[in-house]
Enzyme design. Structure first.
Site, PDB file in Angstrom:
ATOM      1  N   ASP A 196     -12.183   7.009   3.748  1.00 25.17           N
ATOM      2  CA  ASP A 196     -11.001   6.713   4.564  1.00 25.17           C
ATOM      3  C   ASP A 196     -10.599   5.232   4.470  1.00 25.17           C
ATOM      4  O   ASP A 196      -9.513   4.859   4.902  1.00 25.17           O
ATOM      5  CB  ASP A 196     -11.272   7.111   6.026  1.00 25.17           C
ATOM      6  CG  ASP A 196      -9.998   7.210   6.850  1.00 25.17           C
ATOM      7  OD1 ASP A 196      -8.900   7.192   6.242  1.00 25.17           O
ATOM      8  OD2 ASP A 196     -10.102   7.307   8.085  1.00 25.17           O
ATOM      9  N   LYS A 203       0.847  -1.205   0.000  1.00 27.71           N
ATOM     10  CA  LYS A 203       0.000   0.000   0.000  1.00 27.71           C
ATOM     11  C   LYS A 203       0.877   1.247   0.000  1.00 27.71           C
ATOM     12  O   LYS A 203       1.725   1.414   0.866  1.00 27.71           O
ATOM     13  CB  LYS A 203      -0.913  -0.017   1.240  1.00 27.71           C
ATOM     14  CG  LYS A 203      -1.710   1.288   1.467  1.00 27.71           C
ATOM     15  CD  LYS A 203      -2.673   1.171   2.646  1.00 27.71           C
ATOM     16  CE  LYS A 203      -3.302   2.509   3.001  1.00 27.71           C
ATOM     17  NZ  LYS A 203      -4.215   2.430   4.161  1.00 27.71           N
ATOM     18  N   ASP A 206      -2.574   9.955   4.203  1.00 27.45           N
ATOM     19  CA  ASP A 206      -3.989   9.576   4.320  1.00 27.45           C
ATOM     20  C   ASP A 206      -4.712  10.550   5.244  1.00 27.45           C
ATOM     21  O   ASP A 206      -4.698  10.409   6.458  1.00 27.45           O
ATOM     22  CB  ASP A 206      -4.090   8.137   4.868  1.00 27.45           C
ATOM     23  CG  ASP A 206      -5.541   7.653   4.953  1.00 27.45           C
ATOM     24  OD1 ASP A 206      -6.434   8.347   4.407  1.00 27.45           O
ATOM     25  OD2 ASP A 206      -5.775   6.580   5.549  1.00 27.45           O
ATOM     26  N   LYS A 228     -10.126  12.518   8.580  1.00 26.30           N
ATOM     27  CA  LYS A 228      -9.817  11.945   9.891  1.00 26.30           C
ATOM     28  C   LYS A 228      -9.895  13.019  10.970  1.00 26.30           C
ATOM     29  O   LYS A 228      -9.447  14.133  10.752  1.00 26.30           O
ATOM     30  CB  LYS A 228      -8.394  11.348   9.882  1.00 26.30           C
ATOM     31  CG  LYS A 228      -8.263  10.040   9.151  1.00 26.30           C
ATOM     32  CD  LYS A 228      -6.835   9.526   9.208  1.00 26.30           C
ATOM     33  CE  LYS A 228      -6.681   8.228   8.434  1.00 26.30           C
ATOM     34  NZ  LYS A 228      -7.357   7.076   9.037  1.00 26.30           N
ATOM     35  N   ARG A 281      -7.725  -0.486   0.721  1.00 26.33           N
ATOM     36  CA  ARG A 281      -8.276  -1.670   0.057  1.00 26.33           C
ATOM     37  C   ARG A 281      -8.696  -1.363  -1.373  1.00 26.33           C
ATOM     38  O   ARG A 281      -8.644  -2.218  -2.250  1.00 26.33           O
ATOM     39  CB  ARG A 281      -9.441  -2.229   0.895  1.00 26.33           C
ATOM     40  CG  ARG A 281     -10.613  -1.308   1.043  1.00 26.33           C
ATOM     41  CD  ARG A 281     -11.513  -1.665   2.222  1.00 26.33           C
ATOM     42  NE  ARG A 281     -10.925  -1.287   3.505  1.00 26.33           N
ATOM     43  CZ  ARG A 281     -11.496  -1.489   4.684  1.00 26.33           C
ATOM     44  NH1 ARG A 281     -12.691  -2.064   4.741  1.00 26.33           N
ATOM     45  NH2 ARG A 281     -10.898  -1.114   5.796  1.00 26.33           N
ATOM     46  N   ASP A 337       1.554   5.963   5.878  1.00 24.45           N
ATOM     47  CA  ASP A 337       0.564   5.063   5.280  1.00 24.45           C
ATOM     48  C   ASP A 337       1.077   4.426   3.980  1.00 24.45           C
ATOM     49  O   ASP A 337       0.350   3.691   3.324  1.00 24.45           O
ATOM     50  CB  ASP A 337      -0.757   5.817   5.045  1.00 24.45           C
ATOM     51  CG  ASP A 337      -1.968   4.911   5.163  1.00 24.45           C
ATOM     52  OD1 ASP A 337      -1.858   3.828   5.770  1.00 24.45           O
ATOM     53  OD2 ASP A 337      -3.037   5.292   4.638  1.00 24.45           O
TER      54      ASP A 337
HETATM   55  N1  BES Z   1      -4.430   4.026   7.049  1.00 20.42           N
HETATM   56  C1  BES Z   1      -5.611   3.784   7.795  1.00 20.42           C
HETATM   57  C2  BES Z   1      -5.433   2.708   8.856  1.00 20.42           C
HETATM   58  C3  BES Z   1      -4.467   2.966   9.980  1.00 20.42           C
HETATM   59  C4  BES Z   1      -4.889   3.547  11.159  1.00 20.42           C
HETATM   60  C5  BES Z   1      -3.148   2.573   9.898  1.00 20.42           C
HETATM   61  C6  BES Z   1      -4.018   3.729  12.196  1.00 20.42           C
HETATM   62  C7  BES Z   1      -2.262   2.769  10.930  1.00 20.42           C
HETATM   63  C8  BES Z   1      -2.698   3.351  12.089  1.00 20.42           C
HETATM   64  C9  BES Z   1      -6.726   3.321   6.867  1.00 20.42           C
HETATM   65  O1  BES Z   1      -6.726   3.854   5.591  1.00 20.42           O
HETATM   66  C10 BES Z   1      -8.027   3.731   7.498  1.00 20.42           C
HETATM   67  O2  BES Z   1      -8.230   4.886   7.674  1.00 20.42           O
HETATM   68  N2  BES Z   1      -8.850   2.750   7.856  1.00 20.42           N
HETATM   69  C11 BES Z   1     -10.087   2.986   8.499  1.00 20.42           C
HETATM   70  C12 BES Z   1     -11.116   2.084   7.888  1.00 20.42           C
HETATM   71  C13 BES Z   1     -12.534   2.401   8.264  1.00 20.42           C
HETATM   72  C14 BES Z   1     -12.950   3.714   7.656  1.00 20.42           C
HETATM   73  C15 BES Z   1     -13.432   1.290   7.772  1.00 20.42           C
HETATM   74  C16 BES Z   1      -9.900   2.693   9.982  1.00 20.42           C
HETATM   75  O3  BES Z   1      -9.129   1.811  10.323  1.00 20.42           O
HETATM   76  O4  BES Z   1     -10.509   3.398  10.770  1.00 20.42           O
HETATM   77 ZN    ZN Z   2      -4.849   4.467   4.880  1.00 25.54          ZN
HETATM   78 ZN    ZN Z   3      -7.758   5.726   5.454  1.00 24.07          ZN
END
Ligand code: BES
Ligand code: ZN
Ligand code: ZN
Length: 462
Positions: A313, A231, A236, A243, A317, A254
């Site tokens: 967010d 990735k 992000d 966020k 994926r 990220d």
């Molecule tokens: N990059 C983040 C996940 C992440 C969070 C990595 C903290 C490392 C530390 C990812 O893109 C994300 O934001 N995921 C969301 C998914 C949700 C919206 C379904 C998450 O984990 O909250």
């Molecule tokens: Zn991310």
């Molecule tokens: Zn994200």
């Protein structure tokens, strides 16, 4: 840092001797008559030293030297002998080299050098009269440690200094002079391929999205390659589902998965592994703007499946889906994707192991073993069919988030699984838990460099 070898302890007073003292409670420094420093590391319970503790011990040697500002050290290889540790000399040598190298790294690129100078170890003399095999293992471990550090540096670099194009340039730099072919696709090429996932996520950013391809083909022509997908979200923000407060802070890392696969290929090439290896990194910046993709948008992925964007967010994926489809063209033996995919994986496992997801039980067992050996620990979570209910779309084929707020790491993996169905063997590694180093592991703050060590072992053994 240089690693050299000597048959006896150097008398040079500039070289501090680090000795491991079994039974002793604490670590301390002594100055010998001639003026040479001796740094003693107390090992309270030598028979409790196992592989995990051994890794930390190697790092501790460097940590102690750095606290005492000694830049040249020597230690006896035979000091690293413990009653219940079942490791061959070669194995020990490699692990020591990798971990002293990792412990000697700090991200100082943007810091002014203090008056007294940085405190890094510049020379390590290993006292041993053992065979060339041991020296070779040290050299190998050193190469691995340096690539882990390069991955850490790349991932830690601030988001303002890291766009998809910069990441692509860094990938080229990482494999410069090596037997690795680099190809970078821009948005125009991705449009032709129908990569609606990557393009959709990247459309809100001023920075052009990139698709990075590294090919290291040093195995038999007839051997199908191993494909690593990383990735590459260079920052992000969450996109329009921006966020909140603190959650955005570390999102310059990220692209840790991307950095890891790039430097795994670089290490494989430097170690001249006789394997065919490909790294694929979809690289985007996830930004909120007038041109961003919206919650509710339906994107057409390269596979033909449509993706219903519930939350902008959950972008990782979405870009990885196209990379998994792209991987099919190599007819790979194995595909491993590596991503800081979900905060939910951190909730599930804490910060000491990455989550692995695969329906290939042999691969799961192998990865757990290699995780233990490498120090990039992993732990499995389920990949059951039932979870597919969670990510069924309403207006598209698959939704990019689950229907509830439970089991988010599994939902992410299940989403990816929908795009891995034509692959022979596939594993998803959610490295969000290991994105950064933690207290007590004798590593500087920032990216942890996971799972470069694990991936290398996987390439070697698979
Ligand atoms: N990059 C983040 C996940 C992440 C969070 C990595 C903290 C490392 C530390 C990812 O893109 C994300 O934001 N995921 C969301 C998914 C949700 C919206 C379904 C998450 O984990 O909250
Ligand atoms: Zn991310
Ligand atoms: Zn994200």
């Amino acid at each position: 840092m240089q690693i050299t070898f000597a048959p006896t302890i150097p008398e040079d007073i500039d070289v501090a001797l680090v000795s491991l003292v079994p039974g002793q409670e604490q670590s301390f420094v002594q100055i010998k008559d001639a003026g040479q420093k001796v740094l003693s590391i107390g090992i309270k319970e030598p028979d409790k030293i196992n592989r995990r503790k051994f890794i930390l011990l190697a790092r501790q040697v460097i940590a102690l030297a750095r606290t005492h500002r000694v830049s040249k050290i020597a230690f006896e290889f035979s000091d690293f002998t413990f009653p219940k540790l079942r490791m061959t000399d070669e194995d020990k040598a490699e692990v020591i080299a990798t971990n002293i190298t990792m412990a000697n790294f700090e991200f100082i690129k943007y810091k002014t050098e203090p008056k007294e100078g940085w405190s890094f170890v510049e020379e390590v003399t290993v006292v041993t009269n053992k065979a060339a095999k041991i020296k070779k293992a040290f050299e190998k471990g050193h190469i691995i440690g340096k690539e882990v550090n390069a991955s850490r540096a790349l991932a830690t670099n601030p988001g303002g200094e890291m766009t998809p194009e910069i990441l692509a340039a860094e990938a080229k730099k990482a494999v410069e002079g090596l037997n690795v072919k680099v190809e970078i696709l821009g948005e125009k090429e991705m449009k032709k391929l129908g990569m609606g996932g990557v393009l959709g996520v990247g459309q809100g950013s001023d920075a052009e999205s990139q698709f990075i391809i590294l090919e290291y083909m040093n195995g038999k022509k007839s051997e199908k390659p191993l494909v690593l997908v990383g990735k590459g979200v260079t920052f992000d923000t969450g996109g329009l589902n921006v966020k909140p407060g603190d959650f955005m802070y570390e999102m310059h890392m990220d692209m840790s998965g991307g950095a890891a696969v790039i430097h795994t290929v670089a290490a494989a090439a430097k170690l001249k592994l006789k394997k065919n290896v490909v790294a694929l990194v979809p690289a985007v910046e996830n930004m909120p703007s007038g041109s961003s993709y919206h919650p509710g948008d339906v994107l057409r992925s390269m596979s033909g499946k449509t993706i219903e964007v519930i939350n902008t967010d959950a972008e990782g994926r979405v870009i990885l889906s196209d990379a998994l489809t792209y991987a099919e063209k190599y007819n790979p033996r194995l595909v491993a994707d590596v991503a800081t995919l979900t905060g939910a994986a951190v909730v599930a496992l804490g910060t000491r192991a990455s989550a692995i997801f695969t329906r290939d039980e042999k691969l799961e067992t192998l990865l757990r073993k290699l995780g233990e050996e490498s120090g990039d620990y992993v732990w499995p979570l389920p990949m059951w069919e039932e979870y597919e209910e969670e990510i069924k779309g309403t207006f598209g084929d698959v939704a990019n988030t689950g229907k509830t707020r439970y089991g988010g790491a599994i939902d992410g993996a299940t989403f990816l699984q929908q795009f891995a169905q034509n692959l022979t063997s596939w594993v998803h590694i959610d490295i969000a838990p290991r994105m950064t180093t933690i207290e007590g592991e004798f590593l500087a703050k920032g990216s942890a460099g996971a799972p470069v060590r694990l991936l290398l072992r996987l390439l070697e053994t698979y």
